[in-house]
Design a protein around this motif. Structure first.
Motif, PDB file in Angstrom:
ATOM      1  N   THR A  67      34.173  43.664 -21.729  1.00  0.00           N
ATOM      2  CA  THR A  67      34.215  44.814 -20.733  1.00  0.00           C
ATOM      3  C   THR A  67      34.149  45.668 -21.417  1.00  0.00           C
ATOM      4  O   THR A  67      33.299  46.300 -20.918  1.00  0.00           O
ATOM      5  CB  THR A  67      36.005  44.575 -20.014  1.00  0.00           C
ATOM      6  OG1 THR A  67      36.017  43.452 -19.720  1.00  0.00           O
ATOM      7  CG2 THR A  67      36.307  45.583 -19.307  1.00  0.00           C
ATOM      8  N   VAL A  68      34.543  45.898 -22.965  1.00  0.00           N
ATOM      9  CA  VAL A  68      34.004  47.026 -23.291  1.00  0.00           C
ATOM     10  C   VAL A  68      32.813  47.117 -23.988  1.00  0.00           C
ATOM     11  O   VAL A  68      32.157  47.923 -23.694  1.00  0.00           O
ATOM     12  CB  VAL A  68      34.528  47.316 -24.684  1.00  0.00           C
ATOM     13  CG1 VAL A  68      34.620  47.938 -25.882  1.00  0.00           C
ATOM     14  CG2 VAL A  68      36.132  47.049 -24.545  1.00  0.00           C
ATOM     15  N   SER A  69      31.994  45.998 -24.616  1.00  0.00           N
ATOM     16  CA  SER A  69      30.153  46.768 -24.666  1.00  0.00           C
ATOM     17  C   SER A  69      29.764  47.324 -23.611  1.00  0.00           C
ATOM     18  O   SER A  69      28.894  47.082 -23.177  1.00  0.00           O
ATOM     19  CB  SER A  69      29.768  44.811 -25.276  1.00  0.00           C
ATOM     20  OG  SER A  69      30.189  44.289 -24.622  1.00  0.00           O
ATOM     21  N   ARG A  75      27.160  52.746 -20.131  1.00  0.00           N
ATOM     22  CA  ARG A  75      27.306  54.563 -21.049  1.00  0.00           C
ATOM     23  C   ARG A  75      25.985  54.808 -21.814  1.00  0.00           C
ATOM     24  O   ARG A  75      25.404  56.131 -21.119  1.00  0.00           O
ATOM     25  CB  ARG A  75      28.477  54.769 -21.488  1.00  0.00           C
ATOM     26  CG  ARG A  75      29.520  54.704 -20.569  1.00  0.00           C
ATOM     27  CD  ARG A  75      29.842  55.853 -19.698  1.00  0.00           C
ATOM     28  NE  ARG A  75      30.932  55.836 -19.361  1.00  0.00           N
ATOM     29  CZ  ARG A  75      31.616  57.140 -19.382  1.00  0.00           C
ATOM     30  NH1 ARG A  75      31.063  58.041 -19.606  1.00  0.00           N
ATOM     31  NH2 ARG A  75      33.314  56.936 -18.865  1.00  0.00           N
ATOM     32  N   ILE A  76      25.852  54.507 -22.714  1.00  0.00           N
ATOM     33  CA  ILE A  76      24.672  54.728 -23.678  1.00  0.00           C
ATOM     34  C   ILE A  76      22.977  54.699 -23.056  1.00  0.00           C
ATOM     35  O   ILE A  76      22.193  55.657 -23.241  1.00  0.00           O
ATOM     36  CB  ILE A  76      24.591  53.840 -25.409  1.00  0.00           C
ATOM     37  CG1 ILE A  76      25.884  54.152 -25.892  1.00  0.00           C
ATOM     38  CG2 ILE A  76      23.573  54.031 -25.583  1.00  0.00           C
ATOM     39  CD1 ILE A  76      26.243  53.387 -27.117  1.00  0.00           C
ATOM     40  N   LEU A  77      22.995  53.566 -22.296  1.00  0.00           N
ATOM     41  CA  LEU A  77      21.575  53.729 -21.811  1.00  0.00           C
ATOM     42  C   LEU A  77      21.320  54.420 -20.579  1.00  0.00           C
ATOM     43  O   LEU A  77      20.542  55.203 -20.367  1.00  0.00           O
ATOM     44  CB  LEU A  77      21.260  51.779 -20.841  1.00  0.00           C
ATOM     45  CG  LEU A  77      21.028  51.081 -22.248  1.00  0.00           C
ATOM     46  CD1 LEU A  77      21.273  49.297 -21.447  1.00  0.00           C
ATOM     47  CD2 LEU A  77      19.681  51.324 -22.514  1.00  0.00           C
ATOM     48  N   ILE A  83      18.273  59.868 -17.867  1.00  0.00           N
ATOM     49  CA  ILE A  83      17.519  61.549 -17.390  1.00  0.00           C
ATOM     50  C   ILE A  83      16.394  61.242 -17.245  1.00  0.00           C
ATOM     51  O   ILE A  83      15.133  61.551 -16.007  1.00  0.00           O
ATOM     52  CB  ILE A  83      17.548  62.549 -17.810  1.00  0.00           C
ATOM     53  CG1 ILE A  83      19.528  62.694 -17.422  1.00  0.00           C
ATOM     54  CG2 ILE A  83      16.880  63.943 -17.208  1.00  0.00           C
ATOM     55  CD1 ILE A  83      19.821  64.490 -18.448  1.00  0.00           C
ATOM     56  N   PRO A  84      15.131  60.442 -17.885  1.00  0.00           N
ATOM     57  CA  PRO A  84      14.209  59.889 -17.454  1.00  0.00           C
ATOM     58  C   PRO A  84      13.605  59.536 -16.718  1.00  0.00           C
ATOM     59  O   PRO A  84      12.282  59.657 -15.653  1.00  0.00           O
ATOM     60  CB  PRO A  84      13.732  59.540 -18.802  1.00  0.00           C
ATOM     61  CG  PRO A  84      14.441  59.889 -20.294  1.00  0.00           C
ATOM     62  CD  PRO A  84      16.019  59.838 -19.216  1.00  0.00           C
TER      63      PRO A  84
END
Length: 152
Positions: A67-69, A75-77, A83-84
């Motif tokens: 769940t956390v990963s 979130r990081i991706l 935006i790009p």
């Protein structure tokens, strides 16, 4: 002075650009386009059948790790590529809109105009050549009488 301020506030509301409209930060899929596609939970991926269970601590830690990963990886991706990729999709749909507005619709309209012209010429040819021919055939065969007799 209060009337002047009220007028300016109303004018600013009217002039508000549609690109700056507020978005819903709670319900981010209001049209439910990703309802069944990416809703992936731990139970949908990993399951242990009866009789084959790992230690309870391992199961709980696996659930938490998954769940956390998944949460932080997304979130990081999205922070790095969101935006790009949004820029690319915006560019793509702008190009599609441009082509549709400036090429596809005028081409279809041109074809419709040309087909109307061809249809009028075809109609004129039919009325000029075929109508008199079939009218003459109708007059020729109009004197033919058919009698139906039933013999026993």
């Amino acid at each position: 002075m209060a009337d002047q301020y009220q007028y300016n506030a109303n004018e600013e509301k009217i002039l508000k650009d549609s690109h700056t409209k507020e978005i819903d930060l709670i319900n981010r899929d209001p049209k439910l386009i990703n309802e069944d596609v990416v809703k992936v939970e731990f139970e949908d991926i990993i399951a242990e059948p009866d009789g084959t269970h790992s230690l309870d601590g391992v199961w709980k830690l696996s659930y938490t790790t998954f769940t956390v990963s998944k949460y932080w990886c997304y979130r990081i991706l999205s922070a790095i590529f969101g935006i790009p990729v949004a820029l690319l999709w915006g560019f793509l749909f702008a190009c599609i809109s441009f082509c549709h507005i400036w090429a596809v619709v005028p081409c279809i309209k041109s074809c419709l105009i040309e087909s109307q012209c061809v249809g009028r010429i075809y109609s004129l040819c039919i009325q000029t050549f075929c109508d008199p021919f079939f009218e003459a055939l109708g007059k020729i065969f109009s004197s033919v009488r058919v009698a139906l007799r039933k013999e026993v």
